[in-house]
Design a protein around this motif. Structure first.
Motif, PDB file in Angstrom:
ATOM      1  N   ILE A  96       0.830  -1.202   0.000  1.00  0.00           N
ATOM      2  CA  ILE A  96       0.000   0.000   0.000  1.00  0.00           C
ATOM      3  C   ILE A  96       0.869   1.259   0.000  1.00  0.00           C
ATOM      4  O   ILE A  96       1.730   1.431   0.866  1.00  0.00           O
ATOM      5  CB  ILE A  96      -0.953   0.009   1.223  1.00  0.00           C
ATOM      6  N   VAL A  97       0.610   2.147  -0.949  1.00  0.00           N
ATOM      7  CA  VAL A  97       1.387   3.379  -1.099  1.00  0.00           C
ATOM      8  C   VAL A  97       1.191   4.268   0.128  1.00  0.00           C
ATOM      9  O   VAL A  97       0.066   4.477   0.581  1.00  0.00           O
ATOM     10  CB  VAL A  97       0.980   4.129  -2.387  1.00  0.00           C
ATOM     11  N   ARG A  98       2.315   4.790   0.652  1.00  0.00           N
ATOM     12  CA  ARG A  98       2.266   5.705   1.795  1.00  0.00           C
ATOM     13  C   ARG A  98       2.179   7.154   1.321  1.00  0.00           C
ATOM     14  O   ARG A  98       1.239   7.841   1.648  1.00  0.00           O
ATOM     15  CB  ARG A  98       3.499   5.512   2.687  1.00  0.00           C
ATOM     16  N   THR A  99       3.167   7.646   0.559  1.00  0.00           N
ATOM     17  CA  THR A  99       3.111   9.023   0.063  1.00  0.00           C
ATOM     18  C   THR A  99       2.989   9.081  -1.451  1.00  0.00           C
ATOM     19  O   THR A  99       2.210   9.852  -1.986  1.00  0.00           O
ATOM     20  CB  THR A  99       4.357   9.832   0.495  1.00  0.00           C
ATOM     21  N   THR A 100       3.770   8.269  -2.135  1.00  0.00           N
ATOM     22  CA  THR A 100       3.745   8.257  -3.600  1.00  0.00           C
ATOM     23  C   THR A 100       4.432   7.002  -4.107  1.00  0.00           C
ATOM     24  O   THR A 100       5.196   6.375  -3.379  1.00  0.00           O
ATOM     25  CB  THR A 100       4.457   9.500  -4.190  1.00  0.00           C
TER      26      THR A 100
END
Length: 132
Positions: A96-100
């Motif tokens: 799952i992407v956190r910031t980008t």
């Protein structure tokens, strides 16, 4: 060869987003050339393991590469945690992407990638075919 540049957003699932991009473009054969970014947890299947391991916490994507096809993707990822430990293997659903996540994809318009059972390995392996 054509290129597709993707920027994924916080909360996006890495694999699902790549599969969706492939479907939206109608591409039948592509490779992830490069991928960097951050995750808030990852599911990675290590070499020889039957099921993915879950790695929790903030992670940096160091590398992302693999083949994309309508029959399924084969992605390898390496990530590092806050202590600098590195983990790598098959990227499974749940990264799952956190910031980008910034991903460069090379589309191969003259090809079609399929996944077919290979009796030698026991897995669905890449079967590349030129389009006629």
């Amino acid at each position: 060869m054509r290129t597709l540049v993707l920027r994924l957003n916080p909360g996006d699932d890495l694999r699902a987003s790549l599969d969706a991009a492939l479907e939206q473009t109608g591409t039948e054969a592509a490779f992830v050339v490069s991928g960097i970014g951050s995750l808030r947890g990852a599911s990675i299947r290590f070499a020889g393991a039957e099921t993915p391991a879950r790695i929790e916490g903030d992670l940096e994507i160091l590398t992302l590469a693999g083949s994309l096809s309508p029959d399924g993707s084969h992605l390898h990822i390496s990530v590092s945690d806050a202590e600098g430990r590195v983990f790598g293997g098959h990227a499974a659903p749940g990264c799952i992407v956190r910031t980008t996540a910034e991903i460069l994809v090379a589309e191969l318009p003259g090809w079609r990638f399929a996944r077919e059972h290979d009796p030698l390995t026991g897995y669905a392996e890449l079967s590349p075919r030129r389009k006629s």
